[in-house]
Design a protein around this motif. Sequence first.
Motif, short mmCIF file in Angstrom:
data_model
loop_
_atom_site.label_atom_id
_atom_site.label_comp_id
_atom_site.label_asym_id
_atom_site.label_seq_id
_atom_site.Cartn_x
_atom_site.Cartn_y
_atom_site.Cartn_z
N GLU A 175 59.89 22.70 -10.91
CA GLU A 175 60.44 23.59 -9.90
C GLU A 175 61.24 22.80 -8.87
O GLU A 175 61.04 21.60 -8.67
CB GLU A 175 59.29 24.34 -9.20
CG GLU A 175 58.59 25.33 -10.10
CD GLU A 175 57.72 26.31 -9.32
OE1 GLU A 175 57.16 27.21 -9.95
OE2 GLU A 175 57.61 26.15 -8.10
N ARG A 176 62.14 23.51 -8.23
CA ARG A 176 62.93 22.88 -7.18
C ARG A 176 62.02 22.59 -6.00
O ARG A 176 61.27 23.46 -5.55
CB ARG A 176 64.08 23.81 -6.77
CG ARG A 176 65.15 23.16 -5.95
CD ARG A 176 66.37 24.06 -5.82
NE ARG A 176 66.97 24.35 -7.11
CZ ARG A 176 68.13 24.98 -7.25
NH1 ARG A 176 68.79 25.38 -6.17
NH2 ARG A 176 68.61 25.23 -8.45
N GLU A 177 62.10 21.37 -5.48
CA GLU A 177 61.19 20.97 -4.41
C GLU A 177 61.95 20.49 -3.19
O GLU A 177 63.05 19.94 -3.27
CB GLU A 177 60.24 19.87 -4.89
CG GLU A 177 60.90 18.57 -5.25
CD GLU A 177 59.90 17.46 -5.55
OE1 GLU A 177 58.68 17.66 -5.37
OE2 GLU A 177 60.35 16.36 -5.95
N PHE A 178 61.30 20.69 -2.06
CA PHE A 178 61.88 20.30 -0.78
C PHE A 178 61.91 18.79 -0.64
O PHE A 178 60.95 18.10 -1.01
CB PHE A 178 61.04 20.91 0.35
CG PHE A 178 61.41 20.44 1.72
CD1 PHE A 178 60.62 19.53 2.40
CD2 PHE A 178 62.56 20.90 2.34
CE1 PHE A 178 60.93 19.10 3.66
CE2 PHE A 178 62.90 20.47 3.62
CZ PHE A 178 62.09 19.57 4.28
N VAL A 179 63.01 18.28 -0.08
CA VAL A 179 63.15 16.85 0.15
C VAL A 179 63.22 16.56 1.65
O VAL A 179 62.42 15.79 2.19
CB VAL A 179 64.42 16.31 -0.54
CG1 VAL A 179 64.67 14.86 -0.16
CG2 VAL A 179 64.32 16.47 -2.05
N ALA A 180 64.18 17.19 2.33
CA ALA A 180 64.37 16.91 3.76
C ALA A 180 65.19 18.03 4.38
O ALA A 180 65.83 18.81 3.68
CB ALA A 180 65.08 15.57 3.95
N ARG A 181 65.18 18.04 5.70
CA ARG A 181 65.90 19.08 6.45
C ARG A 181 66.33 18.52 7.79
O ARG A 181 65.62 17.69 8.38
CB ARG A 181 64.99 20.27 6.66
CG ARG A 181 65.50 21.36 7.61
CD ARG A 181 64.42 22.39 7.81
NE ARG A 181 64.75 23.37 8.84
CZ ARG A 181 65.22 24.56 8.56
NH1 ARG A 181 65.46 24.93 7.31
NH2 ARG A 181 65.47 25.43 9.55
N ILE A 182 67.47 18.99 8.28
CA ILE A 182 67.93 18.60 9.61
C ILE A 182 68.52 19.81 10.30
O ILE A 182 69.26 20.57 9.69
CB ILE A 182 68.96 17.44 9.52
CG1 ILE A 182 69.29 16.90 10.91
CG2 ILE A 182 70.22 17.86 8.78
CD1 ILE A 182 69.99 15.54 10.86
#
Length: 123
Positions: free
Chosen positions: A42-49
Amino acid sequence: QVQLVESGGGLVQAGGSLRLSCAASGRTFYAIGWFRQAPGKEREFVARITWNGGTTYYADSLKGRFTISRDKSKNMVYLQMSSLKPEDTAVYYCAADLGFPVNYARRTEYDYWGQGTQVTVSS
């Protein structure tokens, strides 16, 4: 609408580094996230800004190796990846969140997506 174009993917040896770029255009947005999807997973979260404040968030497993940043003057978001491992191999996507999140790590939080860029880490 928000248009997102990722670039910078490629083939790199384990232990190496790579910087991904996400060019954003169109309407204003609240934040940009990076996700990745490996084959069969599944598509997974890496980072956010966040766009205005520059507040960053990371997947716990990637803290210390990945760094997200943005250049507001160029409408660009970057993902600097270091000490890469074969398990980092995936298609990496950037995505725009138009509003304040309920759960920033959830893919459904994001409203617009880029086409993705392939990162392959060889052992």
